[in-house]
Design a protein around this motif. Structure first.
Motif, PDB file in Angstrom:
ATOM      1  N   UNK A  77       0.810  -1.229   0.000  1.00 15.13           N
ATOM      2  CA  UNK A  77       0.000   0.000   0.000  1.00 15.13           C
ATOM      3  C   UNK A  77       0.842   1.278   0.000  1.00 15.13           C
ATOM      4  N   UNK A  78       2.170   1.138  -0.083  1.00 16.04           N
ATOM      5  CA  UNK A  78       3.027   2.327  -0.193  1.00 16.04           C
ATOM      6  C   UNK A  78       3.466   2.579  -1.633  1.00 16.04           C
ATOM      7  N   UNK A  79       3.092   1.689  -2.538  1.00 22.55           N
ATOM      8  CA  UNK A  79       3.540   1.796  -3.932  1.00 22.55           C
ATOM      9  C   UNK A  79       2.801   2.935  -4.636  1.00 22.55           C
ATOM     10  N   UNK A  80       3.575   3.871  -5.217  1.00 24.55           N
ATOM     11  CA  UNK A  80       2.995   5.001  -5.936  1.00 24.55           C
ATOM     12  C   UNK A  80       3.713   5.174  -7.271  1.00 24.55           C
ATOM     13  N   UNK A  81       2.970   5.471  -8.332  1.00 26.26           N
ATOM     14  CA  UNK A  81       3.605   5.656  -9.640  1.00 26.26           C
ATOM     15  C   UNK A  81       4.450   6.912  -9.685  1.00 26.26           C
ATOM     16  N   UNK A  82       5.643   6.812 -10.228  1.00 22.05           N
ATOM     17  CA  UNK A  82       6.513   7.971 -10.409  1.00 22.05           C
ATOM     18  C   UNK A  82       6.521   8.413 -11.867  1.00 22.05           C
ATOM     19  N   UNK A  83       6.580   7.456 -12.782  1.00 22.70           N
ATOM     20  CA  UNK A  83       6.568   7.814 -14.192  1.00 22.70           C
ATOM     21  C   UNK A  83       7.099   6.700 -15.064  1.00 22.70           C
ATOM     22  N   UNK A  84       6.939   6.898 -16.360  1.00 24.13           N
ATOM     23  CA  UNK A  84       7.348   5.912 -17.367  1.00 24.13           C
ATOM     24  C   UNK A  84       8.524   6.457 -18.160  1.00 24.13           C
ATOM     25  N   UNK A  85       9.527   5.615 -18.380  1.00 26.05           N
ATOM     26  CA  UNK A  85      10.640   5.942 -19.274  1.00 26.05           C
ATOM     27  C   UNK A  85      10.623   4.939 -20.410  1.00 26.05           C
ATOM     28  N   UNK A  86      10.601   5.460 -21.624  1.00 32.20           N
ATOM     29  CA  UNK A  86      10.532   4.600 -22.818  1.00 32.20           C
ATOM     30  C   UNK A  86      11.841   4.684 -23.575  1.00 32.20           C
ATOM     31  N   UNK A  87      12.366   3.513 -23.976  1.00 29.19           N
ATOM     32  CA  UNK A  87      13.589   3.437 -24.773  1.00 29.19           C
ATOM     33  C   UNK A  87      13.277   2.717 -26.080  1.00 29.19           C
ATOM     34  N   UNK A  88      13.698   3.312 -27.194  1.00 37.92           N
ATOM     35  CA  UNK A  88      13.455   2.713 -28.512  1.00 37.92           C
ATOM     36  C   UNK A  88      14.775   2.694 -29.270  1.00 37.92           C
ATOM     37  N   UNK A  89      15.167   1.522 -29.719  1.00 38.44           N
ATOM     38  CA  UNK A  89      16.422   1.383 -30.454  1.00 38.44           C
ATOM     39  C   UNK A  89      16.423   0.074 -31.239  1.00 38.44           C
ATOM     40  N   UNK A  90      17.414  -0.115 -32.075  1.00 43.50           N
ATOM     41  CA  UNK A  90      17.550  -1.346 -32.839  1.00 43.50           C
ATOM     42  C   UNK A  90      17.961  -2.476 -31.912  1.00 43.50           C
ATOM     43  N   UNK A  91      17.359  -3.631 -32.104  1.00 46.98           N
ATOM     44  CA  UNK A  91      17.699  -4.780 -31.274  1.00 46.98           C
ATOM     45  C   UNK A  91      19.158  -5.167 -31.468  1.00 46.98           C
ATOM     46  N   UNK A  92      19.789  -5.606 -30.401  1.00 50.45           N
ATOM     47  CA  UNK A  92      21.194  -6.005 -30.463  1.00 50.45           C
ATOM     48  C   UNK A  92      21.392  -7.329 -31.190  1.00 50.45           C
ATOM     49  N   UNK A  93      20.315  -8.117 -31.290  1.00 50.56           N
ATOM     50  CA  UNK A  93      20.482  -9.490 -31.769  1.00 50.56           C
ATOM     51  C   UNK A  93      19.893  -9.739 -33.155  1.00 50.56           C
ATOM     52  N   UNK A  94      19.053  -8.836 -33.675  1.00 59.70           N
ATOM     53  CA  UNK A  94      18.483  -9.006 -35.009  1.00 59.70           C
ATOM     54  C   UNK A  94      18.100  -7.635 -35.538  1.00 59.70           C
ATOM     55  N   UNK A  95      17.366  -7.612 -36.632  1.00 58.07           N
ATOM     56  CA  UNK A  95      17.011  -6.339 -37.267  1.00 58.07           C
ATOM     57  C   UNK A  95      15.718  -5.744 -36.731  1.00 58.07           C
ATOM     58  N   UNK A  96      15.129  -6.368 -35.710  1.00 58.15           N
ATOM     59  CA  UNK A  96      13.888  -5.849 -35.134  1.00 58.15           C
ATOM     60  C   UNK A  96      14.142  -4.557 -34.362  1.00 58.15           C
ATOM     61  N   UNK A  97      13.053  -3.850 -34.088  1.00 57.07           N
ATOM     62  CA  UNK A  97      13.110  -2.667 -33.234  1.00 57.07           C
ATOM     63  C   UNK A  97      12.806  -3.090 -31.798  1.00 57.07           C
ATOM     64  N   UNK A  98      13.615  -2.641 -30.874  1.00 52.14           N
ATOM     65  CA  UNK A  98      13.429  -2.990 -29.461  1.00 52.14           C
ATOM     66  C   UNK A  98      12.861  -1.786 -28.727  1.00 52.14           C
ATOM     67  N   UNK A  99      11.766  -2.010 -28.016  1.00 52.11           N
ATOM     68  CA  UNK A  99      11.152  -0.954 -27.211  1.00 52.11           C
ATOM     69  C   UNK A  99      11.055  -1.419 -25.767  1.00 52.11           C
ATOM     70  N   UNK A 100      11.651  -0.663 -24.884  1.00 49.12           N
ATOM     71  CA  UNK A 100      11.620  -0.979 -23.460  1.00 49.12           C
ATOM     72  C   UNK A 100      10.810   0.073 -22.730  1.00 49.12           C
ATOM     73  N   UNK A 101       9.778  -0.351 -22.031  1.00 50.58           N
ATOM     74  CA  UNK A 101       8.959   0.547 -21.225  1.00 50.58           C
ATOM     75  C   UNK A 101       9.212   0.259 -19.753  1.00 50.58           C
TER      76      UNK A 101
END
Length: 454
Positions: A77-101
């Motif tokens: 009950x102490x958990x409170x949202x601070x915010x979202x950080x989004x990272x978008x870049x080319x995947x290290x292992x293939x040609x896909x796009x990697x998105x980290x939220x």
């Protein structure tokens, strides 16, 4: 959740498949120190947290990750949202796009630390939990990031710097930002707008430098952009001959009236904040900004598609010269197009297949001077103004609700005729229509073409 930062490296193919990884991270303080994970093998520091497992909600994931990496138990009950950080870049292992939220929460822990449960990779990096000075962690990560390719440290450094800069973040409170955010949430609800998110202006791609300069003159340096979707779908017949966006009054008029109402609403709440509402003359790539903050994805027809309202939406940005904290609403559940190809195959002029906008019926219907064959193209499809074919066949638009916004539900002209266009003009209401910018002669010409060739 409020978007804190978007790190878009831009080194990927925008048409490539997108691999999305959602994660939770914890900000846990003890005085001036922060509970962090230090890699003794590589020297960097990071927040406790990691990937959200399938069918796991954010709270369960946060509790599990903190327990595995630190041995501490999160007080739920102490958990409170601070915010979202989004990272978008080319995947290290293939040609896909990697998105980290990364969904970041502040929380407290109870009891003493138990046994950690590190993965093999974490053991190789010799992860050690502990309370560390924030500036110490920031400086260490900064030094490492300057001499090695460690994109994820930018995320950690951003949080550390944010925590050092202002106590408003460390305590999860920003009185001015929260108050304005709450007021904006109330306003959007009163306008039946339920799909929105705040994105940092610094994360947006400027495509209109002149508009950007004009914006600075009006409100000062923009800090936050409130992106939102305005749905306009109505159940017109398939043979209406006019695009749904143009059947109602001009959307530019809607945005002007919205801006006026917002100004009065803020004043009535005693909120002193500079803002600007943009329509077509936006300084940023609004589709990219909306996609970045999770409001939808880009379809093969180039339109932003939202999970709830499909592609029958207008995008709008409200620019503020201060930080705005407002939880997102209506975030799109899907992140990429089904790739069925219907919009491409059903386009009468093959505009999407050939990537030639001059073959689009919407473009042709708005030309003042038609080329050879244009009349037959308009008549064969019953086109009077605009075209919705690529949207009508899109499966993402199947079963979408009609717009809840009264402006786009009333005063509709689903079947333009010479008579009702003349009536609009005589009533002084022709200029309130989206097709008015080309003059009365253009739409009347298209009506005559369709009438004569039936």
């Amino acid at each position: 959740m409020n978007i804190l930062k978007v790190f878009d490296k831009g080194d990927y193919n925008p048409d490539a498949p997108r691999l999305v990884r959602n994660a939770v991270r914890a900000v846990i303080r003890r005085g001036d120190k922060l509970l962090l994970i230090k890699s003794e093998a590589e020297g960097y520091y990071k927040l406790p947290g990691g990937g959200i497992e399938r069918e796991e909600d954010h709270l369960d994931a946060l509790i599990r990750e903190v327990d595995e990496e630190t041995g501490y138990s999160v007080v739920a009950d102490t958990v409170k949202p601070l915010g979202l950080i989004r990272e978008i870049r080319r995947s290290l292992y293939d040609s896909d796009t990697f998105e980290q939220n990364s969904y970041i929460y502040t929380c407290e822990i109870s009891g003493s630390a138990g046994k950690t449960h590190m993965t093999d990779n974490e053991k190789r990096r010799r992860y050690i939990p502990g309370y560390f000075d924030i500036s110490e962690a920031f400086n260490a990560d900064k030094e490492i990031s300057e001499r090695s390719d460690t994109d994820f440290l930018l995320r950690e450094m951003y949080v550390f710097k944010m925590l050092m800069k202002s106590d408003k973040y460390t305590k999860g409170k920003n009185k001015s930002g929260d108050n304005i955010g709450a007021i904006l949430g109330e306003f959007l609800s009163s306008e039946n707008i339920d799909t929105y998110a705040v994105v940092p202006y610094s994360s947006c791609k400027i495509i209109n430098p002149c508009a950007a300069e004009s914006l600075i003159t009006k409100i000062g340096e923009p800090v936050s952009v409130l992106m939102f979707c305005v749905p306009y779908y109505t159940k017109l017949s398939d043979g209406a001959g006019i695009s749904r966006y143009a059947a109602a009054r001009d959307y530019h008029l809607y945005f002007r009236l919205l801006s006026d109402r917002l100004g009065k609403f803020l004043n009535s709440r005693g909120a002193c904040v500079k803002f600007a509402v943009t329509g077509d003359n936006s300084p940023i790539d609004e589709r990219a900004a909306a996609m970045t903050c999770g409001l939808g994805f880009i379809g093969k027809n180039g339109l932003l598609i939202n999970s709830k309202y499909g592609s029958f939406i207008f995008l709008c940005g409200i620019y503020f010269s201060s930080h705005i904290l407002l939880d997102s609403s209506g975030i799109s559940e899907r992140t990429e197009c089904l790739d069925c190809g219907k919009c491409v195959s059903e386009c009468p002029g093959n505009a999407l297949l050939l990537r030639d906008y001059t073959r689009c019926l919407s473009y042709i219907s708005q030309k003042k001077h038609l080329d050879e064959g244009d009349e037959d193209r308009l008549a064969s499809t019953g086109t009077v103004w605009g075209c919705d074919i690529c949207q009508n066949v899109c499966p993402h638009n199947s079963g979408i609700p009609e717009t809840p916004i009264e402006f786009f539900r009333t005063d509709l002209i689903p079947n333009p005729t010479l008579e009702n266009i003349s009536a609009l003009s005589h009533a002084g209401k022709f200029d309130d229509r989206a097709f008015a910018w080309r003059g009365r002669q253009t739409i009347e010409r298209n009506i005559k073409i369709n009438t004569s060739k039936k």
